[in-house]
Write a protein that holds these residues in place. Structure first.
Motif, PDB file in Angstrom:
ATOM      1  N   PRO A  99       0.799  -1.237   0.000  1.00 24.97           N
ATOM      2  CA  PRO A  99       0.000   0.000   0.000  1.00 24.97           C
ATOM      3  C   PRO A  99       0.826   1.279   0.000  1.00 24.97           C
ATOM      4  O   PRO A  99       0.289   2.346  -0.289  1.00 24.97           O
ATOM      5  N   TRP A 100       2.115   1.181   0.263  1.00 20.76           N
ATOM      6  CA  TRP A 100       2.962   2.376   0.302  1.00 20.76           C
ATOM      7  C   TRP A 100       3.266   2.941  -1.087  1.00 20.76           C
ATOM      8  O   TRP A 100       3.638   4.094  -1.225  1.00 20.76           O
ATOM      9  N   ILE A 101       3.090   2.125  -2.136  1.00 30.21           N
ATOM     10  CA  ILE A 101       3.413   2.630  -3.477  1.00 30.21           C
ATOM     11  C   ILE A 101       2.176   3.312  -4.062  1.00 30.21           C
ATOM     12  O   ILE A 101       1.055   2.815  -3.907  1.00 30.21           O
ATOM     13  N   SER A 102       2.378   4.460  -4.719  1.00 35.81           N
ATOM     14  CA  SER A 102       1.236   5.141  -5.333  1.00 35.81           C
ATOM     15  C   SER A 102       0.820   4.364  -6.585  1.00 35.81           C
ATOM     16  O   SER A 102       1.628   3.662  -7.198  1.00 35.81           O
ATOM     17  N   TYR A 103      -0.450   4.504  -6.970  1.00 34.35           N
ATOM     18  CA  TYR A 103      -0.880   3.896  -8.232  1.00 34.35           C
ATOM     19  C   TYR A 103      -0.034   4.434  -9.388  1.00 34.35           C
ATOM     20  O   TYR A 103       0.338   3.699 -10.294  1.00 34.35           O
ATOM     21  N   SER A 104       0.259   5.718  -9.343  1.00 37.80           N
ATOM     22  CA  SER A 104       0.997   6.303 -10.478  1.00 37.80           C
ATOM     23  C   SER A 104       2.411   5.741 -10.590  1.00 37.80           C
ATOM     24  O   SER A 104       2.878   5.472 -11.695  1.00 37.80           O
ATOM     25  N   ASP A 105       3.092   5.515  -9.461  1.00 32.46           N
ATOM     26  CA  ASP A 105       4.404   4.852  -9.526  1.00 32.46           C
ATOM     27  C   ASP A 105       4.249   3.380  -9.919  1.00 32.46           C
ATOM     28  O   ASP A 105       5.075   2.846 -10.668  1.00 32.46           O
ATOM     29  N   LEU A 106       3.192   2.733  -9.416  1.00 32.42           N
ATOM     30  CA  LEU A 106       2.990   1.304  -9.695  1.00 32.42           C
ATOM     31  C   LEU A 106       2.730   1.051 -11.183  1.00 32.42           C
ATOM     32  O   LEU A 106       3.294   0.121 -11.764  1.00 32.42           O
ATOM     33  N   TRP A 107       1.899   1.885 -11.810  1.00 32.09           N
ATOM     34  CA  TRP A 107       1.594   1.670 -13.229  1.00 32.09           C
ATOM     35  C   TRP A 107       2.840   1.814 -14.090  1.00 32.09           C
ATOM     36  O   TRP A 107       3.036   1.064 -15.045  1.00 32.09           O
TER      37      TRP A 107
END
Ligand code: ZEM
Length: 290
Positions: A99-107
């Motif tokens: 949960p610490w990673i943002s969706y934008s970094d994850l994508w």
């Protein structure tokens, strides 16, 4: 500290090792879920990262991968984004586990994973994107329209800050994946190896004979020899335009040059409009295939 500790951002300072763990989770999921399309979610993950980034407008600084605004209906429902829920849903369990990673970094990380795991070049990765709310959704019409030609390609990609060479290098991504009638209306893959990064797209553009497909769908081309491959009108613009074509010829001849230029240009794409911290140094994340 572990990536699965469930801590939310703020106090948890993720390190390269934490990103490598998320990388490995995405790679493992790619390996495991091989019953999709041509045997891989890789291509649609690359398309998600591209559509998250390709909304960027250099004049206003709006759009781009910083925000992941495609999560919200106005942008997620844009015609160009049809089918990308498959990629977002594929990544949701990875987000839940980290949960610490943002969706934008994850994508964007998923785009990097997909390219590297599909035997493409190393793509340096820099985290630092923050998710934005619904108000940051971009207007419809910022992504390219496949029915158009060279002028449109320049309008769209110059708006992001790319030049002709970069437009051609980015387009090599069409070595991957396929068109779906229930998404774009078009049908078929561009190459015979749609889950491997190669310069085949350029070779086929130059060396195959392309004819209009005779069907009720949108205007697209098929190869005369097997009638199983496709090109979009915008793909053909890369060989009908002299300034584009010289780069198609270079990349068709030289896969190493393509890999080098593709890595540079996709890194630029993925970082458009992202306000990285001064000390944010790019990471080299290890492929699991090495
Ligand atoms: Zn694409 N692309 N793209 N593209 N694209 C499709 C699929 C994929 C254009 C376009 O209209 C379409 C770039 C540039 C451009 C990928 C990556 C990149 C599809 C089929 C269309 C219609 C969608 C469907 O039906 O599922 C146009 C007009 C472009 C202008 C040059 C760039 C740049 C990309 C990345 C760097 C990928 C990987 C796919 C395959 C997706 C999949 O699901 O298999």
């Amino acid at each position: 500290l572990s990536g699965s500790s469930g801590e939310t951002s703020g106090f948890f300072q993720p390190k390269q090792d934490d990103y490598q763990k998320v990388y490995n989770q995405i790679a493992a999921r790619l390996e495991e879920k091989d019953d999709y399309d041509d045997g891989s979610y890789g291509p649609v993950l690359v398309r998600l990262a591209w559509h998250a980034s390709g909304t960027y407008d250099k004049e206003t600084g709006t759009g781009g991968s910083n925000g992941a605004t495609m999560r919200f209906a106005p942008e997620g429902d844009h015609g160009a984004n049809a089918g990308l829920a498959a990629a977002r849903d594929f990544l949701e369990p990875v987000k839940q586990a980290n949960p610490w990673i943002s969706y934008s970094d994850l994508w964007i990380l998923a785009g990097v994973v997909a390219i590297q795991e599909m035997l493409g070049p190393q793509i340096p990765y820099r985290p630092g994107r923050k998710d934005k709310d619904i108000a940051a959704c971009t207007p419809d019409g910022r992504l390219p329209d496949a029915t158009q030609g060279n002028k449109h390609l320049r309008d769209i990609f110059y708006r992001m800050g790319f030049n002709d060479q970069e437009i051609v290098a980015l387009s090599g991504a069409h070595a991957l994946g396929r068109c779906h009638t229930d998404r774009s209306g078009f049908t078929g893959p561009w190459t015979f190896s749609p889950t491997v990064v190669t310069n085949e797209y350029y070779k086929l553009l130059l060396n195959e004979k392309w004819q209009w497909k005779n069907w009720k769908g949108p205007k697209q081309l098929e190869d005369k020899t097997t009638k199983t491959l496709m090109m979009l009108p915008t793909d053909m613009a890369l060989v009908s335009d002299k300034s584009f074509k010289q780069w198609v010829e270079k990349y068709a001849k030289d896969n190493d040059l393509f890999f080098k230029d593709f890595s540079a240009v996709i890194t630029k794409l993925f970082e458009l409009g992202v306000p990285f911290a001064e000390n944010a140094t790019p990471m080299t994340l290890k492929p699991t295939t090495a």
